[in-house]
Design a protein around this motif. Structure first.
Motif, PDB file in Angstrom:
ATOM      1  N   ARG A  50       0.766  -1.406   0.095  1.00  0.00           N
ATOM      2  CA  ARG A  50      -0.069   0.053  -0.010  1.00  0.00           C
ATOM      3  C   ARG A  50       0.945   1.182   0.029  1.00  0.00           C
ATOM      4  NH1 ARG A  50      -3.069  -3.115   3.428  1.00  0.00           N
ATOM      5  NH2 ARG A  50      -2.182  -2.129   5.342  1.00  0.00           N
ATOM      6  N   ALA A  51       1.845   1.337   0.762  1.00  0.00           N
ATOM      7  CA  ALA A  51       2.899   2.369   0.857  1.00  0.00           C
ATOM      8  C   ALA A  51       3.696   2.627  -0.330  1.00  0.00           C
ATOM      9  CB  ALA A  51       3.978   2.257   1.939  1.00  0.00           C
ATOM     10  N   ARG A  57       1.836   6.684  -6.834  1.00  0.00           N
ATOM     11  CA  ARG A  57       0.869   7.656  -7.519  1.00  0.00           C
ATOM     12  C   ARG A  57       1.428   9.119  -7.177  1.00  0.00           C
ATOM     13  NH1 ARG A  57      -2.652   3.899  -5.185  1.00  0.00           N
ATOM     14  NH2 ARG A  57      -2.561   4.749  -2.905  1.00  0.00           N
ATOM     15  N   GLY A  58       2.202   9.216  -6.218  1.00  0.00           N
ATOM     16  CA  GLY A  58       2.819  10.550  -5.993  1.00  0.00           C
ATOM     17  C   GLY A  58       3.946  10.721  -6.977  1.00  0.00           C
ATOM     18  N   ASN A  59       4.403   9.760  -7.760  1.00  0.00           N
ATOM     19  CA  ASN A  59       5.623   9.506  -8.771  1.00  0.00           C
ATOM     20  C   ASN A  59       4.791   9.991 -10.033  1.00  0.00           C
ATOM     21  OD1 ASN A  59       7.609   9.095  -7.212  1.00  0.00           O
ATOM     22  ND2 ASN A  59       7.687   7.184  -7.772  1.00  0.00           N
ATOM     23  N   ALA A  64       3.834  13.997 -14.068  1.00  0.00           N
ATOM     24  CA  ALA A  64       2.623  14.888 -14.861  1.00  0.00           C
ATOM     25  C   ALA A  64       2.921  16.353 -14.717  1.00  0.00           C
ATOM     26  CB  ALA A  64       1.253  14.802 -14.464  1.00  0.00           C
ATOM     27  N   GLU A  65       3.621  16.842 -13.803  1.00  0.00           N
ATOM     28  CA  GLU A  65       3.971  18.110 -13.340  1.00  0.00           C
ATOM     29  C   GLU A  65       5.168  18.467 -14.217  1.00  0.00           C
ATOM     30  OE1 GLU A  65       4.208  22.164 -11.917  1.00  0.00           O
ATOM     31  OE2 GLU A  65       2.567  20.595 -12.228  1.00  0.00           O
TER      32      GLU A  65
END
Length: 79
Positions: A50-51, A57-59, A64-65
């Motif tokens: 899960r971590a 997801r953060g990556n 995207a940024e």
């Protein structure tokens, strides 16, 4: 199979025996401890997964940024 003795408090022994009776029927104490350790390892693995998924997801958000900023820079350099 080689065996050994481990020292536990009477309260821990009693708790283990109650857990055995309630959850594991006539399984040996060795099997009960092994199953409990396996369950613990399974829970720990799921928590790590899960971590890792959250980190991934953060990556994706970071990527995207970066792509957005790169597109802006490309646009500016085209001037």
């Amino acid at each position: 199979m080689a065996t050994t003795t481990i020292r536990v408090s009477a309260a821990t022994r009693d708790r283990l025996m109650r857990t055995r009776a309630q959850e594991f029927g006539d399984a040996s104490i060795d099997d009960v401890i092994t199953r409990l350790l396996d369950e613990h390892a399974d829970h720990a693995l799921k928590a790590r997964m899960r971590a890792d998924a959250e980190h991934a997801r953060g990556n994706v958000d970071d990527l995207a940024e970066v792509r957005r900023v790169q597109a802006e820079l490309d646009e500016l350099s085209a001037w």
